[in-house]
Design an enzyme around this catalytic site. Structure first.
Site, PDB file in Angstrom:
ATOM      1  N   ARG A 136      -8.677  19.141  -6.020  1.00  0.00           N
ATOM      2  CA  ARG A 136      -9.346  19.911  -7.147  1.00  0.00           C
ATOM      3  C   ARG A 136     -10.044  21.043  -5.951  1.00  0.00           C
ATOM      4  O   ARG A 136      -9.730  22.562  -6.731  1.00  0.00           O
ATOM      5  CB  ARG A 136      -9.909  19.453  -8.317  1.00  0.00           C
ATOM      6  N   ARG A 142      -5.158   3.317  -7.596  1.00  0.00           N
ATOM      7  CA  ARG A 142      -4.454   3.053  -9.385  1.00  0.00           C
ATOM      8  C   ARG A 142      -2.969   3.154  -9.046  1.00  0.00           C
ATOM      9  O   ARG A 142      -2.445   3.702  -8.994  1.00  0.00           O
ATOM     10  CB  ARG A 142      -5.505   3.558 -10.263  1.00  0.00           C
ATOM     11  N   GLU A 168      -1.584  -5.969 -12.387  1.00  0.00           N
ATOM     12  CA  GLU A 168      -2.002  -6.963 -12.022  1.00  0.00           C
ATOM     13  C   GLU A 168      -2.474  -7.874 -12.075  1.00  0.00           C
ATOM     14  O   GLU A 168      -3.070  -7.999 -13.564  1.00  0.00           O
ATOM     15  CB  GLU A 168      -3.162  -5.610 -11.066  1.00  0.00           C
ATOM     16  N   HIS A 195      -4.214  -5.745  -4.013  1.00  0.00           N
ATOM     17  CA  HIS A 195      -5.771  -4.910  -4.036  1.00  0.00           C
ATOM     18  C   HIS A 195      -7.048  -5.458  -3.409  1.00  0.00           C
ATOM     19  O   HIS A 195      -7.851  -6.336  -4.190  1.00  0.00           O
ATOM     20  CB  HIS A 195      -5.556  -4.708  -5.763  1.00  0.00           C
ATOM     21  N   ILE A 196      -6.518  -5.486  -2.179  1.00  0.00           N
ATOM     22  CA  ILE A 196      -7.118  -5.865  -1.541  1.00  0.00           C
ATOM     23  C   ILE A 196      -8.474  -4.493  -0.865  1.00  0.00           C
ATOM     24  O   ILE A 196      -8.577  -4.893   0.451  1.00  0.00           O
ATOM     25  CB  ILE A 196      -7.564  -6.908  -0.807  1.00  0.00           C
TER      26      ILE A 196
END
Ligand code: DGY
Length: 322
Positions: A178, A239, A268, A287-288
């Site tokens: 941004r 995400r 998840e 998701h580690i």
């Protein structure tokens, strides 16, 4: 009487000991994340909540917990919490940035190398007894990292740490953010600014480091995949909901893009029949991103400290919203 704290999962023993000294704690012991309904039943009269990224803390849940003073999440991401509503209700929200920057950048880079050199694919090949089939000079080639372009979407803490790693491998680095960095910072990090569309079309590896918000929800869809190189690899450690997973699966099946390295998913744990598991051009991890012993210990320390401060009406060390 001790104040009450509910934890949706176990934390390290040292962290639990610290909590037990001051509070009456209850820990959810289920193998998979607690359901929203069960969570609501558990937190009706607690003062503090320790939660994880897969626990949805909605407006309804916040309303049910009428004594709640603080939500302390064991994560840098807080898209699972209705921050605006917590703020309205003057409930403190603590999170754990900084300490997991290097671990998550390492994870993103490990997915990148795995895709480039087909490490996981090779592992599967050996286990499936197929090594004999790949002895030719052209068999089983990966690609060099040197001079390949890494596109980083979101050059915040983790994006910058990833750039440092890619520089060591002589990659070219582009970013989109941004806010553009100063010339000095760009020079220091050896990164070039690009528009979103240039980033998408020029990257050999594209790594996502933006939070999940209304603006980024399912940002990566077939329209975007079609603009990427068909050899390009998508890496996601931010995400899962930033990617339209159904369209990603289609893009991978039809070789619209070269492959994907995913540490995060729309649901998840992923559902049993998720087609990603069948694709060879995908590396999956559960998701580690932040999961090293050292990092997780630091996260636990901050989570406890955030909770303690919030429950006593103070601002957590790392605070979002109120
Ligand atoms: C976080 O902290 O938000 C990470 O996604 C957890 O690994």
């Amino acid at each position: 009487m001790k104040k009450r704290v509910f934890l949706t999962r176990r934390l390290h023993e040292f962290a639990l000991k610290k909590l037990e000294k001051e509070f009456e704690i209850e820990i959810y012991s289920g193998k998979i994340p607690i359901s929203e309904k069960k969570l609501q039943d558990k937190i009706i009269d607690v003062d503090g909540l320790i939660c994880f990224p897969y626990d949805k803390i909605s407006k309804k849940t916040i309303n049910i917990a009428s004594n709640l003073k603080v939500i302390s999440t064991y994560s840098v991401g807080f898209d699972h919490i209705d921050i605006e509503y917590a703020k309205e209700k003057k409930i403190r929200v603590g999170y754990t940035p900084d300490v997991l920057t290097d671990a998550t950048a390492d994870m993103a880079f490990s997915l990148l190398i795995d895709l480039a050199r087909r490490t996981s694919e090779g592992d599967r090949l050996i286990r499936n007894g197929k090594w004999r089939e790949i002895f030719g000079a052209y068999d089983y080639t990966g690609i060099d990292l040197k001079t390949k372009t890494l596109g980083i979407l979101g050059l915040g803490r983790i994006g910058k740490a990833l750039a440092k790693r890619a520089n060591a491998f002589d990659m070219k680095i582009m970013y989109h953010n941004r806010n553009r960095l100063s010339d000095l910072e760009e020079k220091k990090l050896n990164v070039k600014y690009a528009s979103f569309s240039k980033l998408i079309s020029s990257s050999d590896f594209l790594s996502i480091h933006v939070p999940h918000t209304i603006e980024t929800d399912k940002l990566f869809d077939m329209k975007i995949f079609k603009k990427m190189k068909n050899s390009a690899f998508l890496i996601n450690t931010s995400r899962g909901k930033v990617v339209n997973e159904k369209e990603l699966i289609q893009a991978l099946k039809e070789h619209v893009i070269g492959g994907a390295g995913l540490d995060v998913f729309e649901n998840e744990p992923i559902l049993k029949n998720n087609f990603l598991k069948k694709l060879n051009n995908v590396v999956l991890s559960p998701h580690i991103g932040s999961s090293t012993k050292e990092t997780r210990e630091k996260m636990a320390e901050i989570t406890v400290e955030n909770l303690k401060r919030g429950i006593n009406g103070k601002k957590p060390i790392f605070s979002v919203g109120y």
